[in-house]
Design a protein around this motif. Structure first.
Motif, PDB file in Angstrom:
ATOM      1  N   ILE A  44      -5.825  -1.752  -6.034  1.00 21.12           N
ATOM      2  CA  ILE A  44      -5.233  -2.083  -4.736  1.00 21.12           C
ATOM      3  C   ILE A  44      -4.217  -1.018  -4.330  1.00 21.12           C
ATOM      4  CG2 ILE A  44      -3.803  -3.750  -3.482  1.00 21.12           C
ATOM      5  CD1 ILE A  44      -4.967  -5.925  -5.315  1.00 21.12           C
ATOM      6  N   ALA A  45      -3.372  -0.609  -5.269  1.00 20.83           N
ATOM      7  CA  ALA A  45      -2.337   0.372  -4.973  1.00 20.83           C
ATOM      8  C   ALA A  45      -2.936   1.698  -4.529  1.00 20.83           C
ATOM      9  CB  ALA A  45      -1.440   0.567  -6.191  1.00 20.83           C
ATOM     10  N   ARG A  46      -3.991   2.134  -5.204  1.00 22.68           N
ATOM     11  CA  ARG A  46      -4.628   3.397  -4.813  1.00 22.68           C
ATOM     12  C   ARG A  46      -5.263   3.296  -3.429  1.00 22.68           C
ATOM     13  NH1 ARG A  46      -6.146   3.349 -10.325  1.00 22.68           N
ATOM     14  NH2 ARG A  46      -8.193   2.488  -9.765  1.00 22.68           N
ATOM     15  N   ALA A  47      -5.857   2.144  -3.125  1.00 17.69           N
ATOM     16  CA  ALA A  47      -6.427   1.952  -1.795  1.00 17.69           C
ATOM     17  C   ALA A  47      -5.332   2.006  -0.734  1.00 17.69           C
ATOM     18  CB  ALA A  47      -7.165   0.616  -1.736  1.00 17.69           C
ATOM     19  N   ALA A  48      -4.221   1.302  -0.987  1.00 20.49           N
ATOM     20  CA  ALA A  48      -3.107   1.317  -0.034  1.00 20.49           C
ATOM     21  C   ALA A  48      -2.572   2.727   0.168  1.00 20.49           C
ATOM     22  CB  ALA A  48      -2.002   0.389  -0.522  1.00 20.49           C
ATOM     23  N   GLU A  49      -2.471   3.473  -0.903  1.00 21.53           N
ATOM     24  CA  GLU A  49      -1.979   4.843  -0.837  1.00 21.53           C
ATOM     25  C   GLU A  49      -2.906   5.710   0.013  1.00 21.53           C
ATOM     26  OE1 GLU A  49       0.099   7.114  -4.255  1.00 21.53           O
ATOM     27  OE2 GLU A  49      -2.039   7.455  -4.533  1.00 21.53           O
ATOM     28  N   ASP A  50      -4.192   5.619  -0.228  1.00 19.43           N
ATOM     29  CA  ASP A  50      -5.154   6.423   0.513  1.00 19.43           C
ATOM     30  C   ASP A  50      -5.165   6.063   1.997  1.00 19.43           C
ATOM     31  OD1 ASP A  50      -5.877   7.705  -1.813  1.00 19.43           O
ATOM     32  OD2 ASP A  50      -7.680   6.493  -2.144  1.00 19.43           O
ATOM     33  N   THR A  78      -0.827   6.035  -9.503  1.00 22.71           N
ATOM     34  CA  THR A  78      -0.691   6.429  -8.108  1.00 22.71           C
ATOM     35  C   THR A  78       0.165   7.687  -8.035  1.00 22.71           C
ATOM     36  OG1 THR A  78       1.216   4.948  -7.884  1.00 22.71           O
ATOM     37  CG2 THR A  78      -0.929   4.072  -7.221  1.00 22.71           C
ATOM     38  N   GLU A  79       0.177   8.305  -6.873  1.00 23.66           N
ATOM     39  CA  GLU A  79       0.918   9.553  -6.714  1.00 23.66           C
ATOM     40  C   GLU A  79       2.038   9.473  -5.684  1.00 23.66           C
ATOM     41  OE1 GLU A  79      -1.924  12.530  -5.754  1.00 23.66           O
ATOM     42  OE2 GLU A  79      -2.978  12.409  -7.687  1.00 23.66           O
ATOM     43  N   ARG A  80       1.768   8.824  -4.552  1.00 24.35           N
ATOM     44  CA  ARG A  80       2.729   8.820  -3.446  1.00 24.35           C
ATOM     45  C   ARG A  80       3.317   7.439  -3.169  1.00 24.35           C
ATOM     46  NH1 ARG A  80       2.044   6.856   1.233  1.00 24.35           N
ATOM     47  NH2 ARG A  80      -0.217   6.757   0.990  1.00 24.35           N
ATOM     48  N   LEU A  81       2.544   6.384  -3.399  1.00 24.72           N
ATOM     49  CA  LEU A  81       2.932   5.036  -3.002  1.00 24.72           C
ATOM     50  C   LEU A  81       4.263   4.633  -3.613  1.00 24.72           C
ATOM     51  CD1 LEU A  81       1.591   2.622  -1.377  1.00 24.72           C
ATOM     52  CD2 LEU A  81       1.082   1.657  -3.634  1.00 24.72           C
ATOM     53  N   LYS A  82       5.141   4.053  -2.792  1.00 29.29           N
ATOM     54  CA  LYS A  82       6.408   3.518  -3.278  1.00 29.29           C
ATOM     55  C   LYS A  82       6.229   2.047  -3.648  1.00 29.29           C
ATOM     56  CE  LYS A  82       9.191   6.706  -0.534  1.00 29.29           C
ATOM     57  NZ  LYS A  82      10.288   6.858   0.467  1.00 29.29           N
ATOM     58  N   PHE A  83       7.162   1.532  -4.433  1.00 30.82           N
ATOM     59  CA  PHE A  83       7.068   0.151  -4.900  1.00 30.82           C
ATOM     60  C   PHE A  83       8.322  -0.613  -4.488  1.00 30.82           C
ATOM     61  CE2 PHE A  83       4.282   2.675  -7.492  1.00 30.82           C
ATOM     62  CZ  PHE A  83       3.128   1.919  -7.490  1.00 30.82           C
ATOM     63  N   LEU A  84       8.098  -1.612  -3.633  1.00 28.36           N
ATOM     64  CA  LEU A  84       9.177  -2.470  -3.153  1.00 28.36           C
ATOM     65  C   LEU A  84       9.315  -3.617  -4.145  1.00 28.36           C
ATOM     66  CD1 LEU A  84      11.257  -3.209  -1.039  1.00 28.36           C
ATOM     67  CD2 LEU A  84       9.409  -4.037   0.435  1.00 28.36           C
ATOM     68  N   VAL A  85      10.138  -3.394  -5.153  1.00 23.51           N
ATOM     69  CA  VAL A  85      10.241  -4.290  -6.301  1.00 23.51           C
ATOM     70  C   VAL A  85      11.219  -5.425  -5.992  1.00 23.51           C
ATOM     71  CG1 VAL A  85      10.929  -4.456  -8.720  1.00 23.51           C
ATOM     72  CG2 VAL A  85       9.694  -2.431  -7.909  1.00 23.51           C
ATOM     73  N   GLU A 344      -9.932  -5.769  -0.240  1.00 20.92           N
ATOM     74  CA  GLU A 344     -10.770  -5.663   0.939  1.00 20.92           C
ATOM     75  C   GLU A 344      -9.957  -5.673   2.229  1.00 20.92           C
ATOM     76  OE1 GLU A 344     -11.365  -7.346  -1.776  1.00 20.92           O
ATOM     77  OE2 GLU A 344     -13.493  -7.771  -2.097  1.00 20.92           O
ATOM     78  N   GLU A 345      -8.941  -6.545   2.300  1.00 23.39           N
ATOM     79  CA  GLU A 345      -8.167  -6.640   3.536  1.00 23.39           C
ATOM     80  C   GLU A 345      -7.348  -5.383   3.796  1.00 23.39           C
ATOM     81  OE1 GLU A 345      -8.351  -8.678   5.957  1.00 23.39           O
ATOM     82  OE2 GLU A 345      -9.672 -10.155   5.032  1.00 23.39           O
ATOM     83  N   ALA A 346      -6.963  -4.670   2.747  1.00 22.01           N
ATOM     84  CA  ALA A 346      -6.276  -3.395   2.952  1.00 22.01           C
ATOM     85  C   ALA A 346      -7.167  -2.440   3.733  1.00 22.01           C
ATOM     86  CB  ALA A 346      -5.875  -2.778   1.609  1.00 22.01           C
ATOM     87  N   TYR A 347      -8.457  -2.432   3.410  1.00 20.11           N
ATOM     88  CA  TYR A 347      -9.392  -1.561   4.121  1.00 20.11           C
ATOM     89  C   TYR A 347      -9.636  -2.038   5.549  1.00 20.11           C
ATOM     90  CZ  TYR A 347     -10.502   1.258   0.042  1.00 20.11           C
ATOM     91  OH  TYR A 347     -10.423   2.130  -1.030  1.00 20.11           O
ATOM     92  N   TRP A 363       1.925   5.602  14.965  1.00 18.77           N
ATOM     93  CA  TRP A 363       1.823   5.700  13.507  1.00 18.77           C
ATOM     94  C   TRP A 363       1.185   7.013  13.132  1.00 18.77           C
ATOM     95  CZ3 TRP A 363      -2.603   5.983  10.299  1.00 18.77           C
ATOM     96  CH2 TRP A 363      -2.334   5.871   8.918  1.00 18.77           C
ATOM     97  N   ARG A 364       1.650   7.563  12.004  1.00 22.69           N
ATOM     98  CA  ARG A 364       1.023   8.743  11.408  1.00 22.69           C
ATOM     99  C   ARG A 364       0.870   8.500   9.917  1.00 22.69           C
ATOM    100  NH1 ARG A 364       3.995  14.205  13.128  1.00 22.69           N
ATOM    101  NH2 ARG A 364       2.058  15.066  12.266  1.00 22.69           N
ATOM    102  N   HIS A 365      -0.236   8.953   9.383  1.00 23.95           N
ATOM    103  CA  HIS A 365      -0.446   8.849   7.942  1.00 23.95           C
ATOM    104  C   HIS A 365       0.666   9.628   7.230  1.00 23.95           C
ATOM    105  CE1 HIS A 365      -2.327   9.098   4.013  1.00 23.95           C
ATOM    106  NE2 HIS A 365      -3.294   8.282   4.424  1.00 23.95           N
ATOM    107  N   PRO A 366       1.246   9.068   6.158  1.00 23.42           N
ATOM    108  CA  PRO A 366       2.355   9.762   5.473  1.00 23.42           C
ATOM    109  C   PRO A 366       2.026  11.182   5.040  1.00 23.42           C
ATOM    110  CG  PRO A 366       2.207   7.498   4.719  1.00 23.42           C
ATOM    111  CD  PRO A 366       1.019   7.730   5.595  1.00 23.42           C
TER     112      PRO A 366
END
Length: 375
Positions: A44-50, A78-85, A344-347, A363-366
């Motif tokens: 899920i995290a990788r999908a959100a990041e992409d 993951t590489e870029r995604l931040k985590f709102l802990v 799926e809903e992320a996509y 909006w712009r992709h990060p």
């Protein structure tokens, strides 16, 4: 200004049905359909990041996996995604919490965001050894954030507060960057804490007029403190190519709600001490399946079986984009979203709604932001 979108890591389990839980109620059986393994959450995290989400929220409480440990493991995939802990100040003293945040920043490359959850349910807090009442918990949160912020500034801290006491506290290594602090709460004392200590104020998905009132309230309190805050909203989302397809999915989820489960969850949530939870329950009348569309494309059905965030944006990609613009017009710049199932809903959202917002300059992709800054 580009809108910011965050996704959600379902550390309470995922499903093609709604997974309930939160605010003193357990996760429903559907949470076992897709267990919250590191492998699945990383997917899920990788999908959100992409797709272009900036971060991913993780919940906290007895109904889910520990947010700190889970995100630390997922961050390695993951590489870029931040985590709102999400974390609760009453469960750890401020000095080790400040140190944990600094360590997370170094080991993740500066990808930590903190969602401070004071804890709305005394019964759940007592299970963790916390016996303060709700207002006292908020006052303790204020002391906690004061100490943590001063530690992050490199100060040596001495505080003899009402609830917390530290002497000659300091950090050997500071976080770089200092993580932004997110916070939500609808009671008067929560507003005071937000105004003094946080970077971003989060609200659950009430209709835009009510959200506008809350923003005006917090903005006024912050101005009195000489501060300005960002504002975000927590929503679920069901978006499809057509409105009919989206509402058919919402009705499919609704049909999966067992009446006894709804009754049990609503009885539990009715005992909640949270003002925000009370406002969520009022949106659907405490369990009624009638008139769940409480504002165009805003559906309160999720709140029948889930504590906390209980509303979803439902509609075509164009309709959902319009509702996002409506919330943006009243002051919302950050959106913390989720959907069932989360992969799926992320996509659906990332490939359906975000391009429409991008075409309108909202909006712009990060990665595009980063490319523009370095070109």
């Amino acid at each position: 200004m580009s809108l910011t979108f965050h996704w959600f890591l379902p550390t309470n389990g995922d499903s093609r049905h709604v997974v309930g839980g939160g605010h003193g109620t357990p996760a429903t059986a559907s949470g076992r359909d897709r267990p919250p393994t590191v492998a699945y959450l990383s997917q899920i995290a990788r999908a959100a990041e992409d797709l272009g989400f900036v971060g991913a929220l993780t919940p906290t409480g007895a109904w889910c996996e520990d947010a700190w440990l889970t995100t630390a493991m997922v961050s390695r995939h993951t590489e870029r995604l931040k985590f709102l802990v999400a974390f609760r100040p009453g469960f750890v003293s401020p000095t080790p919490a400040a140190q944990m945040a600094a360590t997370f920043q170094r080991q993740s490359g500066g990808r930590l965001l903190l969602n401070v959850v004071t804890g709305g349910e005394s019964c759940e807090q007592r299970a963790y050894g916390d016996f303060l009442d709700k207002d006292a918990r908020y006052r303790r949160t204020g002391e906690f954030l004061q100490i943590v912020r001063e530690l992050w500034e490199g100060k040596s801290v001495d505080l003899h507060g009402e609830h917390l006491r530290v002497e000659d506290a300091r950090l050997a290594r500071l976080p770089d960057p200092v993580p932004d602090v997110y916070f939500g709460g609808s009671s008067p004392v929560a507003g005071e804490i937000a105004a003094k200590h946080v970077d971003a104020y989060l609200t659950w998905g009430e209709p835009p007029a009510q959200v506008a009132e809350k923003i005006a309230w917090i903005r006024g309190l912050a101005a009195a403190e000489g501060r300005t805050l960002r504002f975000g909203i927590r929503l679920h989302v069901i978006t499809r190519d057509t409105s009919g397809q989206a509402w058919a999915e919402a009705n499919r989820l609704l049909d999966g709600f067992d009446e006894r489960t709804v009754q049990s969850v609503q009885e539990g949530l009715a005992r909640s001490e949270s003002e925000g939870q009370r406002r969520m329950l009022a949106l659907h009348g405490g369990g009624s399946r009638d008139r769940l569309e409480i504002h165009p494309n805003l559906w309160a059905g999720i709140g029948l079986v889930r504590g906390g965030a209980g509303t979803a944006l439902v509609g075509s990609h164009d309709e959902v984009a319009e509702r996002i613009k409506e919330y943006h017009a009243v002051g919302i710049d950050e959106f913390v979203l989720s959907g069932y199932p989360h992969l799926e809903e992320a996509y659906w959202f990332g490939e359906g709604v975000l391009p429409r917002l991008a075409a309108q300059g909202l909006w712009r992709h990060p990665t595009a932001e980063r490319t523009a800054q370095t070109s």
